[in-house]
Design an enzyme around this catalytic site. Structure first.
Site, PDB file in Angstrom:
ATOM      1  N   LYS A  93       0.888  -1.161   0.000  1.00 14.22           N
ATOM      2  CA  LYS A  93       0.000   0.000   0.000  1.00 14.22           C
ATOM      3  C   LYS A  93       0.928   1.213   0.000  1.00 14.22           C
ATOM      4  O   LYS A  93       0.887   2.068   0.898  1.00 14.22           O
ATOM      5  CB  LYS A  93      -0.920  -0.067   1.229  1.00 14.22           C
ATOM      6  N   ASP A 123      -5.577  -3.118  -2.356  1.00 13.24           N
ATOM      7  CA  ASP A 123      -7.000  -3.032  -2.711  1.00 13.24           C
ATOM      8  C   ASP A 123      -7.226  -3.546  -4.130  1.00 13.24           C
ATOM      9  O   ASP A 123      -8.169  -4.297  -4.396  1.00 13.24           O
ATOM     10  CB  ASP A 123      -7.549  -1.598  -2.533  1.00 13.24           C
ATOM     11  N   ASP A 152      -6.847 -15.987   2.487  1.00  8.47           N
ATOM     12  CA  ASP A 152      -8.175 -16.568   2.737  1.00  8.47           C
ATOM     13  C   ASP A 152      -9.084 -16.382   1.523  1.00  8.47           C
ATOM     14  O   ASP A 152      -9.842 -17.279   1.157  1.00  8.47           O
ATOM     15  CB  ASP A 152      -8.833 -15.929   3.965  1.00  8.47           C
TER      16      ASP A 152
END
Ligand code: NAD
Length: 357
Positions: free
Chosen positions: A191, A223, A251
Site C-alpha cells: 500500500k 486493494d 483466505d
C-alpha cells in the site's frame, strides 16, 4: 540420515485427518523415505493434560524435528478459558514464534475436477495455481507500541505497522526463489501510496530483483490485488506480501478454490525447518464423525517432502495420487457433487494409499 518428523494432531478433526496423513507417510517409508515419526500434544488437547497449550516437552520435540505436521487447534470446549495465554491458538502462535517460522507458503490450487466447487465461473478459476508467500512473524500483528488507552477523555486503540529491511529482504528472497521454481512471475503487494512501511517494502523488493533476472517482478496495491484476485485470479503466479495483507488475501484465494478442505500450507524458518498444516481449522461441527476431508493434510505431507525433506519426487507422487482419486470421482462431503461417490475420511485415506502403490 534419518530425519525426524513431529506430528501434532491437535483438536477437533485434527486427530482424524492427521491419522490419514500419517498412513501416507508410512507408505512413503515403505517406498524408501528414511524418517522417524513421533507424536505429541498441542492446543486444547495439551491444555487438558498439561494445563498449557504448548508444553516444554512438545516445544523441545518441535525444535529437534526436521519438520512438523500439525492438524488444527481450538474448539468451543476451550473458548471460555479466561487466561488468553492458555487458549489453544496460543500453542500455534508459540510454535511459530519459538521456531522463527517467518515464511508462510499458501498455495491456492483448483483441481480441474473440482472447478464446479468454486463460487466463481469455472472458466475464471479452472486450473488456478497461485502461491501466496506471506510474512508471518512481523508487521502490524506484532509491532510495538500497541494497546488501548485513555487520551483526552476517550479510549484510543493503536497498533504499529513496522518492518525492518532485513525482515523484508528474507521474505523477499523466499518469494523470488519460489517464483524461480514456478512460472517466474512475482507480484509484490503493498500500500505504497499511503504507508511508509510499504514504500520501504517496495524499495527492498526492487533492490533484490536484479539478483533474480529470470523473475519478472511487478507491484500491486492491496486493494487492487483483492479486486484482481476475484476478477482474473489466473494472472498471478507467486504473490508476496506482509502479515496482515497476506492473512486476508490468502483466505480470499483459498475460497476461490471452493474447498478449504483441499488446501495445504507451510511455514518455514531460516534453516528450512517447517511446520506443515491444512489451511482450515479444527471444524468442531463435524469432529468425530469420520466425514472430514483429509486431503489438505495429505497434501501438507507433500509440501513437507518438497520444502523440508528435499524429496520432490515423492511429493509429486502424493499429489498425483490425490489427482487420481479425484479423477475416480471419490469425494468427501465438503466437495461432493452430483455424479460423484461420497466417501468417509478413512475411505479417502484408503483410496489415496491405493493410488500411491
Ligand atoms: P474451520 O476451518 O474449522 O471450519 C469452517 C467450516 O469448514 C466448517 O463448516 C467446517 O466443518 C468446514 N471444514 C473445515 N475443514 C474441513 C475439512 N477438512 N473437511 C470438511 N469440512 C471442513 O473454521 P472455524 O469454524 O472458523 O473454526 C473452528 C475452530 O478452529 C476455532 O476454534 C478456530 O479458532 C480454530 N482454527 C484453527 C486453525 C488452526 O489450527 N490453524 C485455523 C483456523 C481456525
Amino acid at each position: 540420515m534419518t530425519r525426524k518428523i513431529l506430528v501434532l494432531p491437535g483438536d477437533g478433526i485434527g486427530p482424524e485427518i492427521t491419522a490419514q496423513a500419517v498412513r501416507v507417510l508410512e507408505a512413503c517409508q515403505a517406498l524408501g523415505l528414511d524418517v522417524e515419526v513421533e507424536q505429541s500434544l498441542v492446543g486444547g488437547s495439551s491444555y487438558d493434560v498439561h494445563g498449557v497449550p504448548l508444553s516444554e516437552e512438545t516445544l523441545a520435540k518441535a525444535k529437534a524435528a526436521d519438520a512438523i505436521l500439525l492438524g488444527a487447534v481450538g474448539g468451543p470446549k476451550w473458548d471460555t478459558i479466561e487466561d488468553l495465554s492458555k487458549r489453544p491458538e496460543k500453542g500455534l502462535l508459540g510454535l511459530r514464534k519459538e521456531l522463527g517460522l517467518f515464511g508462510n507458503l499458501r498455495p491456492a490450487i483448483l483441481y480441474p475436477q473440482l472447478a464446479e466447487a468454486s463460487t466463481l465461473k469455472p472458466e475464471v478459476v479452472s486450473g488456478l495455481d497461485i502461491m501466496i508467500v506471506r510474512e508471518l512473524t512481523g508487521g502490524i500483528y506484532f509491532g510495538q507500541p500497541r494497546g488501548i488507552e485513555e487520551r483526552d477523555g476517550q479510549r484510543v486503540g493503536f497498533n504499529t505497522y513496522v518492518y525492518s529491511e532485513s525482515e523484508i529482504e528474507r521474505i523477499g528472497r523466499v518469494a523470488f526463489e519460489m517464483a524461480q521454481k514456478r512460472n517466474k512471475k512475482l507480484c509484490s503487494v503493498d500500500k505504497a501510496n499511503v504507508l511508509e512501511v510499504t514504500i520501504l517494502w517496495r524499495e527492498v523488493m526492487e533492490r533484490l530483483a536484479p539478483e533474480y533476472p529470470d523473475v519478472e517482478l511487478s507491484h500491486m496495491y492491496v486493494d487492487n490485488a483483492a479486486m484482481q484476485l476475484v476478477r482474473a485470479p489466473k494472472q498471478f503466479d507467486v504473490v508476496v506480501t506482509g502479515n496482515m495483507f497476506g492473512d486476508i488475501l490468502s483466505d480470499a484465494a483459498a475460497m476461490l478454490t471452493g474447498s478449504i478442505g483441499m488446501l495445504p500450507s507451510a511455514s518455514l524458518n531460516e534453516r528450512g525447518q517447517g511446520m506443515y498444516e491444512p489451511c482450515h481449522g479444527s471444524a468442531p461441527d463435524i469432529a468425530g464423525q469420520n466425514v472430514a476431508n483429509p486431503l489438505a493434510t495429505i497434501l501438507s505431507v507433500a509440501m513437507m517432502l518438497r520444502y523440508s525433506l528435499d524429496e520432490a519426487a515423492l511429493a509429486e507422487r502424493i499429489e498425483a495420487a490425490v489427482g487420481k482419486v479425484l479423477d475416480e470421482g471419490l469425494r468427501t462431503a465438503d466437495i461432493a457433487s452430483s455424479g460423484t461417490r461420497q466417501v468417509s475420511t478413512t475411505e479417502m485415506g484408503d483410496a489415496v494409499l491405493a493410488a500411491l502403490q
